[in-house]
Design an enzyme around this catalytic site. Structure first.
Site, PDB file in Angstrom:
ATOM      1  CB  CYS A  31      -0.925   0.032   1.214  1.00 26.31           C
ATOM      2  SG  CYS A  31      -2.022  -1.389   1.324  1.00 26.31           S
ATOM      3  CG  HIS A  79      -6.445   1.263  -0.591  1.00 28.92           C
ATOM      4  ND1 HIS A  79      -5.259   1.830  -1.018  1.00 28.92           N
ATOM      5  CD2 HIS A  79      -6.100   0.384   0.411  1.00 28.92           C
ATOM      6  CE1 HIS A  79      -4.258   1.338  -0.325  1.00 28.92           C
ATOM      7  NE2 HIS A  79      -4.742   0.460   0.554  1.00 28.92           N
ATOM      8  CB  CYS A 133      -1.301   0.672   7.784  1.00 29.86           C
ATOM      9  SG  CYS A 133      -2.895   0.445   6.958  1.00 29.86           S
TER      10      CYS A 133
END
Length: 395
Positions: free
Chosen positions: A104, A345, A377
Site C-alpha cells: 500500500c 484504494h 499502513c
C-alpha cells in the site's frame, strides 16, 4: 495558525525536493466498475499522456525528468515486466524507469526515492507514478505461494488484512462497530462534498468515461450498514462498509528540486522534509502509521500539534481510528475531504493520491510554511510517513 516556533532540520547545502504537478484518474470499483476492462499498463499510459500535455514545460530542456519511479503492489501480469518503463515507452516518454513494491505504501515510497535522488544530486527532476488494477490482478497476485518454512517460523507473516482489522477491533474495544460505521459515513460525506465543491477539479482527469471516484455513496445509509454481515470472520465487526473497497486507478506527479519548481512558476507545492518507515507486528498491520509518524516527529524535533493537515490512508475504519487515538491527532485535521473508505484504494497508487489531496488541502486552507503529513499502513506490518511543508509564493 500554530504559533510555536518550529526549527526544521533542513540542510542548506543540498537541493530541496518538492512534490507538485499531481494528476490521477478517478478510482473505479474493481470487478464491476468502469475501469474493470482496462489494462493497468494502458490506464497508466492514458494518465501519463494527460500529464505530459498538461505539464509540457517540464519536458523542455534542463527541466525534463531524468528518471521515472512507479509504485505497484502486485507487479505481475498486465502490470508486470517493470510497468513503469513499459508505460513510459507506451506513452512516448523515453525514460529509465523502475517499479517498486511496498504494497500500500508503494507510490509514497516512489516519491520518497525521487526526493532522495534530488538531495543526493542523482537527478533534479523525477516523474513518479503508481498504478493498480484490482480487477485484473488479484490481491496477493495470481501466483502467490506461501513458504512452509516461513509460516512455521513466523506464522503471522501471511495474516490477511481483514484479520488484522479484526485484531485491532479486539485491541480497541471502545472503537465499536457503530463508531466505525459513523466514521465511514463521514468519509463518504466528506468525499462527496469535495467533489461537489470542485476540490478535485485541479488534479483528477477523466478516463474511459469515468469522471468521478466510483465508490462514493451519499448519503450513506447507517441503518443498512448495521445489517451487513461481518466480512472476514464469523462474529466479527469489520464489514464491507468499514473496509476500503478494492479499486482500479493510476496516479502521476513530479518530484523536482525547489529551484526547478520555482523556475517553472509552480506557485504552490509541498517541500518534502523527511520520510520514515517503521514496522509493527504483522497481525497489527493497521498501526503502522503510529511508529512511522513518531519516528519522523522525533527526528525533526516537532510535536503532533505542529502538524496542520494529515492525510492517513483509510484501509479500515478501525485502523485509522486507532492510529488517530494512539498519536493524539485532532480528528478535525485528518482526511477533511474524505478518504479511501469512500474514494477507493488502488494499492499501488494510493500514496500519491494522499500527497495530491494534502497538497490541494494546504493550498486552499494553510498558511505558507505550515506542516502536513501523509501516512499509510502497509501489509506485512509496516508503516510509512512523509513530512511536508506547504510553500505558497502567492502569499
Amino acid at each position: 495558525m500554530n504559533q510555536r516556533r518550529i526549527e526544521l532540520n533542513i540542510r542548506k547545502d543540498t537541493e530541496q525536493p518538492v512534490f507538485w504537478g499531481g494528476m490521477r484518474t478517478p478510482f473505479g470499483l474493481a470487478q464491476r466498475g468502469s475501469l474493470k476492462d482496462i489494462r493497468p499498463d494502458d490506464l497508466l499510459c492514458d494518465l501519463l499522456r494527460s500529464h505530459r500535455d498538461r505539464f509540457a514545460a517540464v519536458w523542455q530542456g534542463e527541466y525534463s525528468p531524468s528518471e521515472m519511479i512507479a509504485g505497484c503492489a502486485y507487479p505481475e501480469g498486465e502490470q508486470g515486466y517493470n510497468v513503469g518503463r513499459t508505460a513510459a515507452l507506451g506513452t512516448g516518454i523515453d525514460l529509465p524507469a523502475a517499479t517498486i513494491n511496498r504494497l500500500c505504501g508503494s507510490a509514497l515510497d516512489a516519491a520518497a526515492m525521487a526526493a532522495a535522488g534530488v538531495v543526493s544530486g542523482r537527478g533534479q527532476s523525477w516523474l513518479v507514478a503508481g498504478v493498480e488494477s484490482m480487477s485484473r490482478v488479484p490481491r496477493r497476485g495470481a501466483n502467490f505461494s506461501e513458504s512452509a518454512a516461513i509460516r512455521e517460523s513466523a506464522p503471522q507473516t501471511y495474516v490477511t488484512m481483514g484479520e488484522t482489522a479484526e485484531n485491532l477491533a479486539r485491541k480497541y474495544p471502545r472503537i465499536s462497530r457503530a463508531a466505525q460505521e459513523e466514521f465511514a459515513a463521514g468519509s463518504h460525506a466528506a468525499s462527496y462534498m469535495a467533489w461537489e465543491t470542485g476540490f478535485y477539479n485541479n488534479h483528477v482527469t477523466s478516463v474511459h468515461g469515468l469522471a468521478r471516484d466510483e465508490s462514493i455513496r451519499f448519503p450513506a445509509n447507517l441503518e443498512k450498514m448495521a445489517t451487513l454481515k461481518p466480512a472476514f470472520i464469523e462474529g466479527g465487526v469489520i464489514t464491507a462498509a468499514t473496509s476500503s473497497p478494492m479499486s482500479d486507478g493510476a496516479a502521476a506527479a513530479l518530484v523536482t528540486s525547489e529551484r526547478i519548481a520555482r523556475n517553472l512558476r509552480a506557485h504552490s507545492y509541498l517541500r518534502i522534509i523527511d520520510v520514515a518507515v517503521a514496522h509493527v507486528a504483522p497481525e497489527l498491520m493497521g498501526l503502522g502509521p503510529v511508529p512511522a509518524t513518531r519516528k519522523i516527529l522525533a527526528r525533526n524535533g516537532i510535536d503532533i500539534r505542529d502538524i496542520r493537515a494529515v492525510e492517513m490512508n483509510e484501509a479500515f475504519a478501525v485502523q485509522v481510528m486507532a492510529c488517530i487515538e494512539e498519536l493524539g491527532i485532532d480528528l478535525q485535521l485528518v482526511n477533511t475531504h474524505g478518504g479511501a473508505l469512500a474514494i477507493g484504494h488502488p494499492l499501488g497508487a494510493s500514496g500519491l493520491r494522499l500527497l495530491m489531496t494534502l497538497a490541494e488541502r494546504m493550498n486552499q486552507n494553510s498558511e505558507h510554511g505550515e506542516l502536513g503529513l501523509a501516512t499509510l499502513c502497509v501489509g506485512g506490518g509496516q508503516g510509512i510517513a512523509m513530512l511536508c511543508q506547504h510553500v505558497n509564493h502567492r502569499n
